[in-house]
Design a protein around this motif. Structure first.
Motif, PDB file in Angstrom:
ATOM      1  N   VAL A  83       4.829  20.779  47.274  1.00  0.00           N
ATOM      2  CA  VAL A  83       3.757  19.792  47.130  1.00  0.00           C
ATOM      3  C   VAL A  83       3.631  19.333  45.690  1.00  0.00           C
ATOM      4  N   TRP A  84       3.577  20.272  44.749  1.00  0.00           N
ATOM      5  CA  TRP A  84       3.374  19.880  43.359  1.00  0.00           C
ATOM      6  C   TRP A  84       4.606  19.212  42.759  1.00  0.00           C
ATOM      7  N   ALA A  85       5.796  19.582  43.226  1.00  0.00           N
ATOM      8  CA  ALA A  85       7.007  18.880  42.781  1.00  0.00           C
ATOM      9  C   ALA A  85       6.933  17.410  43.191  1.00  0.00           C
ATOM     10  N   HIS A  86       6.445  17.184  44.408  1.00  0.00           N
ATOM     11  CA  HIS A  86       6.288  15.817  44.921  1.00  0.00           C
ATOM     12  C   HIS A  86       5.251  15.046  44.100  1.00  0.00           C
ATOM     13  N   VAL A  87       4.112  15.670  43.835  1.00  0.00           N
ATOM     14  CA  VAL A  87       3.044  15.002  43.082  1.00  0.00           C
ATOM     15  C   VAL A  87       3.508  14.685  41.665  1.00  0.00           C
ATOM     16  N   ALA A  99       5.513  28.177  38.875  1.00  0.00           N
ATOM     17  CA  ALA A  99       5.067  29.450  38.316  1.00  0.00           C
ATOM     18  C   ALA A  99       5.765  30.592  39.040  1.00  0.00           C
ATOM     19  N   THR A 100       5.788  31.741  38.399  1.00  0.00           N
ATOM     20  CA  THR A 100       6.218  32.978  39.057  1.00  0.00           C
ATOM     21  C   THR A 100       4.972  33.704  39.539  1.00  0.00           C
ATOM     22  N   LEU A 101       5.020  34.238  40.746  1.00  0.00           N
ATOM     23  CA  LEU A 101       3.899  35.000  41.271  1.00  0.00           C
ATOM     24  C   LEU A 101       4.273  36.471  41.296  1.00  0.00           C
ATOM     25  N   VAL A 102       3.518  37.273  40.577  1.00  0.00           N
ATOM     26  CA  VAL A 102       3.763  38.705  40.472  1.00  0.00           C
ATOM     27  C   VAL A 102       2.911  39.434  41.504  1.00  0.00           C
ATOM     28  N   LEU A 103       3.560  40.151  42.400  1.00  0.00           N
ATOM     29  CA  LEU A 103       2.850  40.999  43.350  1.00  0.00           C
ATOM     30  C   LEU A 103       2.817  42.420  42.799  1.00  0.00           C
ATOM     31  N   HIS A 158      -5.301  28.410  44.512  1.00  0.00           N
ATOM     32  CA  HIS A 158      -6.210  28.306  43.367  1.00  0.00           C
ATOM     33  C   HIS A 158      -5.536  28.807  42.095  1.00  0.00           C
ATOM     34  N   GLU A 159      -4.845  29.946  42.177  1.00  0.00           N
ATOM     35  CA  GLU A 159      -4.177  30.473  40.984  1.00  0.00           C
ATOM     36  C   GLU A 159      -3.022  29.580  40.552  1.00  0.00           C
ATOM     37  N   ILE A 160      -2.290  29.030  41.513  1.00  0.00           N
ATOM     38  CA  ILE A 160      -1.219  28.093  41.167  1.00  0.00           C
ATOM     39  C   ILE A 160      -1.807  26.818  40.573  1.00  0.00           C
ATOM     40  N   ALA A 161      -3.006  26.454  40.992  1.00  0.00           N
ATOM     41  CA  ALA A 161      -3.680  25.291  40.405  1.00  0.00           C
ATOM     42  C   ALA A 161      -3.913  25.508  38.916  1.00  0.00           C
ATOM     43  N   HIS A 162      -4.183  26.744  38.505  1.00  0.00           N
ATOM     44  CA  HIS A 162      -4.315  27.023  37.071  1.00  0.00           C
ATOM     45  C   HIS A 162      -2.982  26.775  36.366  1.00  0.00           C
ATOM     46  N   HIS A 163      -1.875  27.077  37.049  1.00  0.00           N
ATOM     47  CA  HIS A 163      -0.568  26.789  36.464  1.00  0.00           C
ATOM     48  C   HIS A 163      -0.372  25.284  36.310  1.00  0.00           C
ATOM     49  N   VAL A 164      -0.792  24.527  37.311  1.00  0.00           N
ATOM     50  CA  VAL A 164      -0.722  23.070  37.217  1.00  0.00           C
ATOM     51  C   VAL A 164      -1.526  22.588  36.016  1.00  0.00           C
ATOM     52  N   ASN A 166      -2.108  24.251  33.365  1.00  0.00           N
ATOM     53  CA  ASN A 166      -1.361  24.665  32.183  1.00  0.00           C
ATOM     54  C   ASN A 166      -0.207  23.703  31.907  1.00  0.00           C
ATOM     55  N   GLU A 167       0.496  23.313  32.963  1.00  0.00           N
ATOM     56  CA  GLU A 167       1.605  22.377  32.814  1.00  0.00           C
ATOM     57  C   GLU A 167       1.119  21.019  32.288  1.00  0.00           C
ATOM     58  N   LEU A 168      -0.097  20.643  32.640  1.00  0.00           N
ATOM     59  CA  LEU A 168      -0.656  19.356  32.210  1.00  0.00           C
ATOM     60  C   LEU A 168      -1.328  19.428  30.846  1.00  0.00           C
ATOM     61  N   GLY A 169      -1.387  20.620  30.259  1.00  0.00           N
ATOM     62  CA  GLY A 169      -2.008  20.778  28.951  1.00  0.00           C
ATOM     63  C   GLY A 169      -3.508  20.950  28.989  1.00  0.00           C
TER      64      GLY A 169
END
Length: 261
Positions: A83-87, A99-103, A158-164, A166-169
């Protein structure tokens, strides 16, 4: 959510089978907010965690439920990546770097400090990784009252949204402003960051619904309920505290659910 048998992400770092004790730096950024908010609800004194948060602890055994949770998270992460690659490509003319997701299970370390059951899921800008103890899904359902697999998917989104962000500054700029702000102003900025992450998670959910057709009736309602259950006012009230708006760092239940939708 229909997730079994679907594509899994390669950007999962599974530390759940590891054990040992180590040291790391202090909690910071989004990680600190997660420690405090989850601590509110669980009634945990997080002071020892904040003072000695760099220690990793021996992980618990991996169960079949853990394995299923790991697969679910991996599929959800793969959906966020598409989804985010498309956006990014179509709306920003940019390439999205996932992002990498650490379990982990028990505890682990990150550049933002140590993580354990009290810290909850968090995103660390320092290494561009999201951290998740899969046992949090049990807490989400049994203690926070947010049932359903899409409630868990909302947590990942939600956590990946924080990465987005971060990517956007956005995160870097927010932290610059917070560095010279008062505590009240810093909290207000944190609320805006969290609500925007809820909004991004909602964008992901709607686009994923259109793109994959894997979202089932009632899924979005599960996510909205999860957002509502982790509002600052609800967490503080359930912890036996009187809600204090000046201390809010994530937003009220009404705000979080509204920003998601």
């Amino acid at each position: 959510m229909q997730w079994r048998g679907r594509r899994e992400s390669r950007n999962v770092e599974d530390r759940r089978a590891r054990s040992g004790v180590g040291r790391a730096g202090g909690v910071g950024g989004v990680g600190l907010l997660a420690v405090l908010v989850v601590g509110y609800f669980l009634g945990i004194d997080v002071t020892p965690l904040l003072q000695d948060q760099g220690r990793t602890q021996i992980s618990a055994p991996i169960t079949p439920a853990d394995e299923a949770a790991g697969q679910f998270v991996s599929v959800t992460l793969a959906d966020t990546e598409e989804v985010w690659a498309h956006v990014f490509r179509d709306q920003l003319n940019r390439t999205y770097t996932p992002a990498t997701l650490v379990l982990f299970k028990g505890a682990t370390a990150s550049p933002c400090g140590g993580a354990n059951g009290a810290s909850g899921p968090f995103y660390c800008p320092g290494d561009k990784k999201a951290y998740l103890d899969t046992d949090f899904f049990v807490t989400l359902e049994r203690q926070l009252g947010a049932k359903g697999d899409f409630a868990a998917a909302y947590v990942v989104a939600h956590e990946i949204a924080h990465h987005v962000q971060n990517e956007l500054g956005i995160l870097a700029r927010a932290n610059e402003v917070r560095a010279t702000a008062s505590q009240a102003q810093s909290n207000a900025i944190s609320v805006r960051i969290e609500l925007q992450a809820d909004c991004f998670a909602g964008i992901w959910a709607r686009l994923a619904e259109d793109k994959f057709g894997a979202i089932e009736p009632g899924d979005l309602e599960e996510a909205v309920n999860a957002a509502r259950q982790i509002g600052d006012d609800t967490l503080q009230r359930n912890a036996g505290q009187r809600p204090n708006p000046h201390s809010f760092t994530h937003g009220t239940s009404q705000q979080r659910s509204q920003w998601f939708v």
